[in-house]
Design a protein around this motif. Structure first.
Motif, PDB file in Angstrom:
ATOM      1  N   THR A  12      53.653  57.917  71.814  1.00 43.78           N
ATOM      2  CA  THR A  12      55.001  57.685  72.300  1.00 43.78           C
ATOM      3  C   THR A  12      54.990  56.690  73.448  1.00 43.78           C
ATOM      4  OG1 THR A  12      56.953  58.718  73.288  1.00 43.78           O
ATOM      5  CG2 THR A  12      54.835  59.719  73.787  1.00 43.78           C
ATOM      6  N   THR A  13      56.040  55.916  73.549  1.00 44.14           N
ATOM      7  CA  THR A  13      56.186  55.027  74.699  1.00 44.14           C
ATOM      8  C   THR A  13      57.098  55.657  75.748  1.00 44.14           C
ATOM      9  OG1 THR A  13      57.971  53.855  73.566  1.00 44.14           O
ATOM     10  CG2 THR A  13      55.756  52.910  73.413  1.00 44.14           C
ATOM     11  N   LEU A  15      57.743  59.514  76.749  1.00 41.45           N
ATOM     12  CA  LEU A  15      57.416  60.926  76.486  1.00 41.45           C
ATOM     13  C   LEU A  15      58.631  61.826  76.641  1.00 41.45           C
ATOM     14  CD1 LEU A  15      55.141  62.832  75.654  1.00 41.45           C
ATOM     15  CD2 LEU A  15      54.636  63.149  78.082  1.00 41.45           C
ATOM     16  N   ALA A  18      60.751  61.346  73.458  1.00 43.97           N
ATOM     17  CA  ALA A  18      60.077  61.924  72.293  1.00 43.97           C
ATOM     18  C   ALA A  18      60.067  63.446  72.364  1.00 43.97           C
ATOM     19  CB  ALA A  18      58.655  61.388  72.192  1.00 43.97           C
ATOM     20  N   LEU A  54      52.437  65.213  71.544  1.00 39.45           N
ATOM     21  CA  LEU A  54      52.944  63.879  71.777  1.00 39.45           C
ATOM     22  C   LEU A  54      52.136  63.338  72.940  1.00 39.45           C
ATOM     23  CD1 LEU A  54      56.751  64.740  71.832  1.00 39.45           C
ATOM     24  CD2 LEU A  54      55.434  63.863  69.895  1.00 39.45           C
ATOM     25  N   ALA A  56      51.338  59.943  75.682  1.00 37.86           N
ATOM     26  CA  ALA A  56      51.731  58.647  76.240  1.00 37.86           C
ATOM     27  C   ALA A  56      50.473  57.995  76.786  1.00 37.86           C
ATOM     28  CB  ALA A  56      52.775  58.836  77.331  1.00 37.86           C
ATOM     29  N   PRO A  62      53.271  53.720  68.793  1.00 44.14           N
ATOM     30  CA  PRO A  62      53.953  54.301  67.637  1.00 44.14           C
ATOM     31  C   PRO A  62      53.978  53.306  66.480  1.00 44.14           C
ATOM     32  CG  PRO A  62      55.241  54.623  69.638  1.00 44.14           C
ATOM     33  CD  PRO A  62      54.132  53.669  69.973  1.00 44.14           C
ATOM     34  N   ASP A 110      60.666  59.100  63.726  1.00 42.35           N
ATOM     35  CA  ASP A 110      61.055  59.773  64.963  1.00 42.35           C
ATOM     36  C   ASP A 110      61.682  58.807  65.956  1.00 42.35           C
ATOM     37  OD1 ASP A 110      58.966  58.451  66.304  1.00 42.35           O
ATOM     38  OD2 ASP A 110      57.747  60.248  66.547  1.00 42.35           O
ATOM     39  N   SER A 111      62.012  59.295  67.130  1.00 43.06           N
ATOM     40  CA  SER A 111      62.674  58.487  68.159  1.00 43.06           C
ATOM     41  C   SER A 111      61.809  57.335  68.650  1.00 43.06           C
ATOM     42  CB  SER A 111      63.059  59.368  69.343  1.00 43.06           C
ATOM     43  OG  SER A 111      61.894  59.927  69.943  1.00 43.06           O
ATOM     44  N   GLU A 112      60.513  57.395  68.386  1.00 43.70           N
ATOM     45  CA  GLU A 112      59.582  56.373  68.855  1.00 43.70           C
ATOM     46  C   GLU A 112      59.222  55.350  67.796  1.00 43.70           C
ATOM     47  OE1 GLU A 112      58.839  56.757  72.327  1.00 43.70           O
ATOM     48  OE2 GLU A 112      60.515  58.004  71.692  1.00 43.70           O
ATOM     49  N   ASN A 114      57.614  56.408  64.833  1.00 49.15           N
ATOM     50  CA  ASN A 114      56.530  56.975  64.010  1.00 49.15           C
ATOM     51  C   ASN A 114      57.086  57.552  62.731  1.00 49.15           C
ATOM     52  OD1 ASN A 114      54.171  56.821  65.882  1.00 49.15           O
ATOM     53  ND2 ASN A 114      55.465  58.134  67.139  1.00 49.15           N
TER      54      ASN A 114
END
Length: 122
Positions: A12-13, A15, A18, A54, A56, A62, A110-112, A114
């Motif tokens: 994740t960029t 955290l 995510a 998750l 960082a 991701p 996902d939000s990142e 991935n």
């Protein structure tokens, strides 16, 4: 070897973002920790079952075309897939029957960014 999976890490960029995504999508709470100076949010698990987090880390990024892991989608993964959009992700494969009583899978971004799978026996 009874189970090849022991631990997984989803990069994740952001955290916080995510963590909020996965907590909302899976209706759970992730535990925040740091390992080697790298912040992480750990999915609930009990030993001896595999766990994951998750993470960082600047050396991880991701991606939507790398290794694919499948998270537990519960008894019916439709519930998880239904929460994905509101949590900030995109469902890219709806619940799909694997046939022969194997179970069902689905995929989401996902939000990142991935690509992640979910699996359920029903």
């Amino acid at each position: 070897m009874d189970n090849p999976l022991r631990w997984f890490e989803i990069p994740t960029t952001d955290l916080d973002r995510a963590t909020a995504f996965y907590e909302a999508a899976f209706a759970t709470t992730l535990r925040r920790e740091s390992c080697g100076g790298n912040p992480m949010a750990i999915f609930p698990y009990t030993c001896p079952h595999p766990g994951g987090a998750l993470v960082a880390m600047p050396q991880l990024a991701p991606r939507d075309n790398g290794t694919l892991i499948y998270l537990d989608g519960g008894d019916d993964l439709n519930a998880v897939l239904a929460r994905i959009p509101a949590a900030g992700g995109t469902v890219v494969m709806a619940k799909t029957d694997l046939g022969k009583g194997i179970g069902h899978i689905g995929l989401f971004i996902d939000s990142e960014g991935n690509r992640v799978g979910v699996y359920s026996p029903n």
